[in-house]
Design a protein around this motif. Structure first.
Motif, PDB file in Angstrom:
ATOM      1  N   ARG A   1       0.826  -1.217   0.000  1.00  0.00           N
ATOM      2  CA  ARG A   1       0.000   0.000   0.000  1.00  0.00           C
ATOM      3  C   ARG A   1       0.863   1.271   0.000  1.00  0.00           C
ATOM      4  N   SER A   2       1.784   1.335  -0.949  1.00  0.00           N
ATOM      5  CA  SER A   2       2.633   2.521  -1.086  1.00  0.00           C
ATOM      6  C   SER A   2       2.043   3.530  -2.060  1.00  0.00           C
ATOM      7  N   LEU A   3       0.968   3.176  -2.739  1.00  0.00           N
ATOM      8  CA  LEU A   3       0.497   4.008  -3.859  1.00  0.00           C
ATOM      9  C   LEU A   3      -0.853   4.666  -3.630  1.00  0.00           C
ATOM     10  N   GLN A   4      -1.592   4.221  -2.611  1.00  0.00           N
ATOM     11  CA  GLN A   4      -2.913   4.814  -2.364  1.00  0.00           C
ATOM     12  C   GLN A   4      -2.800   6.200  -1.753  1.00  0.00           C
ATOM     13  N   PRO A   5      -3.647   7.120  -2.210  1.00  0.00           N
ATOM     14  CA  PRO A   5      -3.805   8.362  -1.454  1.00  0.00           C
ATOM     15  C   PRO A   5      -4.369   8.018  -0.073  1.00  0.00           C
ATOM     16  N   ARG A   6      -4.125   8.890   0.896  1.00  0.00           N
ATOM     17  CA  ARG A   6      -4.784   8.703   2.191  1.00  0.00           C
ATOM     18  C   ARG A   6      -6.295   8.793   1.967  1.00  0.00           C
ATOM     19  N   PRO A   7      -7.076   7.885   2.555  1.00  0.00           N
ATOM     20  CA  PRO A   7      -8.528   7.892   2.311  1.00  0.00           C
ATOM     21  C   PRO A   7      -9.151   9.255   2.609  1.00  0.00           C
ATOM     22  N   GLU A   8      -8.618   9.947   3.602  1.00  0.00           N
ATOM     23  CA  GLU A   8      -9.229  11.201   4.022  1.00  0.00           C
ATOM     24  C   GLU A   8      -8.699  12.411   3.252  1.00  0.00           C
ATOM     25  N   GLU A   9      -7.878  12.185   2.244  1.00  0.00           N
ATOM     26  CA  GLU A   9      -7.233  13.302   1.535  1.00  0.00           C
ATOM     27  C   GLU A   9      -8.282  14.169   0.831  1.00  0.00           C
ATOM     28  N   THR A  10      -8.289  15.461   1.157  1.00  0.00           N
ATOM     29  CA  THR A  10      -9.275  16.358   0.533  1.00  0.00           C
ATOM     30  C   THR A  10      -8.673  17.174  -0.600  1.00  0.00           C
ATOM     31  N   ARG A  11      -7.337  17.200  -0.669  1.00  0.00           N
ATOM     32  CA  ARG A  11      -6.712  17.982  -1.731  1.00  0.00           C
ATOM     33  C   ARG A  11      -6.701  17.192  -3.043  1.00  0.00           C
ATOM     34  N   THR A  12      -6.356  17.862  -4.114  1.00  0.00           N
ATOM     35  CA  THR A  12      -6.279  17.191  -5.409  1.00  0.00           C
ATOM     36  C   THR A  12      -5.117  16.205  -5.406  1.00  0.00           C
ATOM     37  N   VAL A  13      -5.378  14.979  -5.824  1.00  0.00           N
ATOM     38  CA  VAL A  13      -4.355  13.938  -5.840  1.00  0.00           C
ATOM     39  C   VAL A  13      -3.984  13.606  -7.282  1.00  0.00           C
ATOM     40  N   VAL A  14      -2.692  13.640  -7.557  1.00  0.00           N
ATOM     41  CA  VAL A  14      -2.212  13.363  -8.907  1.00  0.00           C
ATOM     42  C   VAL A  14      -1.238  12.192  -8.852  1.00  0.00           C
ATOM     43  N   SER A  15      -1.539  11.143  -9.601  1.00  0.00           N
ATOM     44  CA  SER A  15      -0.608  10.026  -9.720  1.00  0.00           C
ATOM     45  C   SER A  15       0.360  10.356 -10.855  1.00  0.00           C
TER      46      SER A  15
END
Lengths: 575, 575
Positions: free
Chosen positions: B144-158
């Motif tokens: 699980r090194s690649l998941q955003p934090r479930p609670e992340e509210t900011r924009t997430v870019v892979s």
């Protein structure tokens, strides 16, 4: 006085050990040619400490009392001679400043903690009382890792770990030992050898340096080809920080994020004080041989060293001196004092004759030493493979006689430096590592750089080199340089040293392979690991030590004493 | 759509590659006995993406525009399927959640930078716009090194680095190559092999993982005994940070303070984005053999593996399966389909008969594979030394037939996991490293820990193990476990996994030898590197990334999904 071994206050190592040239007929002529001076008989047997003009301790009664409560009165020392022993390492400039009574900031006290708990209490006290702590192993640093910053106004305490000197346990199945950080090389090996084990780590400083010092400065021993650099050897550690002890359990390998082990290794006291280490230990090899080979040229020798590593022969070490160092090495041979030695010397003369008949330019020839360890048949097999490789590069095998000599002399060189200082000559070293493809260029450029400095100073100077410490992708080049110094020694030294260091970096080498950064090499950190790398490391130090209580000014952000003396004549490097 | 290879969205690897059991007569009975289920024929050839219920992208027009300006519109992707490909790695829980439509925080966009400059612009934009960037290699992480934090509210870019896939240069003298971080294993080896070189790094994930991913997660390949862990292989790198690029030049070894190289290795994106690496490359070995040996017991086999390393045979790998894994390995043999194979199978039956005559308990026997590389005579010599060692430990040499089989099958195992999932069975792995002296205890305790979890869940469960990756002081133990899962899968998985991980630590092992920390193993960081070690590492992350823009919640301070589901039934570990 604490029961801890110290080096003499005015130079390297022990009193009453001297380099002698009178029994080495080729030495004085070489020195004359190399640096232009006539050697005089040694005058200086020792230096009376009464001649030292020592700045007084500035410690407050309150701080002193606090230290005494932690380590005990016997182990809290304000004695001037011990404070001077701890004021610096043993770089040539450290020794010159000491001999010239040019002390800068001298520690206000030396403490000798007897346990990890005492170290913990010292570290906490440092933060609470805003003291500066400088961990001290054997004091052999030649990179200025041990001096307080000259401008330091706070109380400075040198923490001598010499009482923490025990091999605590050996895991005989895993080949691991838990050893206290303050143990000196010979003491540690004696404890290990007694149970059939060895660390196999033998830096030139071995007799006067400690396991913790090797860790804190990223040391490498002459047998690193087999036993690894200290970073390979160390598998776990305890490091004391204000918030508690970082405990890294012994592990053969681990995948736990950025390596804390590799952060403490090389940290030179800036992240805390290392108190004990888990290290790889080895059974003492069944059989050991050091064989010498003579190559017609440096280039052929260097190629052979690379091919030996590429062939996966797994030697214990493989080193080759360049022509100058070969000449030097031969010039330190003693005149024969027995019939046996006379015969050996005649054998050597005969060998030279063979080489000349083969058309060798004997002034270009280079001596190499290769060490083999293992079962007898294994050693024989390895020797055979190496013999094949070196033969293809035109070398002659000299056998094990010179090799045995090398093994005996290996820790003696630093005394020569003290001898030369008395003669008015600086002899110093600078070393680097670089990929195999760049070694020839590094070597050539460093020679030119040193010569440019000698020319600029109007001096006859000397430089020589050897290659050692083979890795898959490259090796270490170790340079020794010498010149007669004057009253302007600071500027003279700075010019030669900075030219050499800059040549390393410009040719793709690193600022140091195994002498650490200290204050001496920190001006090249940005060029070595990039400005952004320095910024990240600076962040680590800031977050680990916001109050700058732990050996500040080492590795990064060091007080500049090289470029500053050069002024506008410097190489124009950014600080 | 960017020209980058992706794994399938619903499982491991590529579409249309399957594990098949129908041609393996011993497999179904083993599964029945191991986890209590009757295997059914495979139903699932693929999963229609239309069944996926994908959370929409939350990216603002402004941020989207900014990304497009940096990497171009073609390489800024909002496509749902690609966002799902990038939402997680391939741990068994990742796949279960994906198949069950239980997506958590899915990246809002995937970008495919085509140059280091573009990565630099992305990293700067992340700080300026307060975006979260998650670097993505092959997406094979099982920690699980690649998941955003479930609670992340900011924009997430892979940030998929797949376009940075070139071997840029090879220094043929030094055995060094400069390679872009996004290259997949097979693509890289093809480029290197074409010029006669290999990296020699073959993790199980090799087909679907990248060089940069190996660096960022402290990978180790199955041939690490010869070629080293990724930390040994990497000699320099470029890593992009908001302030600029950390450039570490290629060096065989260096003494430049705390190791920045070893800080980026294992950093899982938290210190910046690695764009290219200098790595050690090797000439492809002249000759290679994998020999299989059968040991009467695990203990004898383990001892032999240690003695092989101690004898400095320098094998390429040496691994031994325990009795359970040996049984499993034999159960995945295909039924003979030709006369030749029938003869071979009969030969095997004859061998079993020999073993029984010798009094072996065939249910205790353990198969080992040792790989030898080098010149032919060197391989012959090494084989002879190993033959002597294994014979003393009671082993029979099976020869190179099974070895060749091992070499072919090595990357196929993960497909078995997807097959088992369809059958309602979790098959997963957990691995550790520990000193030689502790391996037997680790092995025993992990078996007991897994069994205690199976018992508690009232399940028939399976665990098996092998030892691989030998070091001077220890080795890796790699465990595979399986059980039938129910709707309560999260709790079931958490219980088994946490019991195994805790057993590692309690017996002196590390939380992972080569799978990284991610979010999965972070609950054990304090126990592994000590609370004060975690505190220091946390400081490093904070100073390097004060805005938490770079893959936050990995390695340390991860959202807890293991102990949380266990609630008061957990092992009572501190988070």
């Amino acid at each position: 006085m604490p029961n801890v071994k110290h080096q003499k206050w005015w130079g390297w190592g022990e009193e009453n050990v001297f380099f002698t040239w009178e029994n080495k007929p080729a030495f004085a002529p070489l020195v004359k040619r190399a640096v232009g001076i006539d050697l005089r008989p040694r005058q200086r047997d020792t230096v009376d400490f009464a001649t030292a003009d020592v700045p007084g301790s500035q410690i407050s009664d309150d701080d002193l009392q606090a230290l005494r409560e932690i380590v005990g009165a016997t182990h809290t020392v304000l004695d001037d001679e011990l404070r001077i022993v701890h004021w610096a390492g043993k770089s040539v400039t450290d020794i010159i400043k000491t001999l010239q009574n040019r002390f800068e900031r001298v520690p206000d006290a030396v403490v000798y903690p007897g346990s990890e708990d005492e170290v913990q209490a010292l570290v906490k006290a440092a933060v609470e009382r805003d003291l500066v702590l400088i961990p001290f192993g054997g004091g052999s640093s030649i990179s200025r890792s041990l001096q307080p910053r000259p401008e330091e106004t706070r109380t400075v305490v040198s923490v001598n770990l010499g009482r923490l000197n025990q091999v605590l346990e050996i895991d005989e199945v895993s080949g691991l030992a838990r050893i206290q950080a303050g143990v000196l090389g010979p003491d540690m090996e004696e404890q290990l050898n007694g149970r059939g084990w060895t660390l196999g780590h033998f830096p030139d400083s071995f007799n006067h340096s400690t396991l913790g010092g090797w860790a804190a400065t990223r040391s490498s021993g002459m047998q690193s080809d087999k036993y690894g650099d200290i970073a390979d050897i160390i598998r776990g550690m305890n490091a004391v920080r204000p918030g508690g002890v970082v405990k890294l359990r012994p592990l053969p390998s681990t995948s736990t994020g950025p390596s804390l082990r590799e952060m403490f290794i090389g940290s030179e006291g800036r992240l805390g004080i290392i108190t004990e280490l888990w290290v790889q230990v080895h059974r003492i090899a069944e059989h050991r041989e050091v064989i010498a080979y003579m190559f017609p040229t440096w280039q052929q020798g260097l190629t052979a060293m690379r091919l030996i590593h590429e062939a996966e022969v797994h030697t214990t070490f493989a080193r080759i001196s360049d022509a100058r160092e070969t000449e030097f090495s031969l010039a330190t041979q003693k005149a024969p004092t027995s019939l046996k030695k006379t015969v050996a010397a005649k054998g050597q003369d005969a060998l030279w004759a063979v080489m000349r008949r083969r058309g060798w330019d004997t002034s270009a020839m280079c001596i190499a030493y290769v060490c083999f360890e293992g079962a007898k048949d294994d050693v024989a097999r390895k020797k055979k493979v190496v013999a094949g490789i070196v033969k293809k590069q035109g070398a002659l095998t000299l056998g094990s006689g010179p090799g045995a000599l090398y093994d005996q002399k290996k820790f003696d060189t630093p005394y020569l430096r003290d001898f030369l200082l008395e003669q008015g000559v600086i002899g110093d070293v600078s070393e680097t590592a670089a990929p195999w493809a760049r070694l020839t260029t590094v070597h050539k450029n460093v020679y030119e750089a040193a010569q440019s400095a000698f020319d600029e100073l109007g001096k006859t100077g000397w430089i020589m080199s050897h290659m050692s410490h083979s890795y898959h992708s490259g090796a270490c080049l170790y340079f020794t340089f010498a010149f007669e110094f004057t009253e302007d020694v600071d500027r003279e030294y700075a010019l030669v040293k900075t030219r050499i260091q800059q040549a390393f970096i410009d040719a793709g080498g690193t600022l140091s392979h195994h002498h650490g950064v200290g204050a001496e090499h920190s001006p090249w950190m940005e060029q070595d690991v990039s400005p952004e790398g320095v910024e990240l490391m600076r962040g680590l130090f800031r977050t680990a030590d916001p109050g700058e209580n732990f050996n500040p000014g080492k590795v990064l952000d060091s007080p500049d004493t090289l470029f500053k003396v050069l002024g506008s004549e410097g190489s124009g490097q950014e600080q």
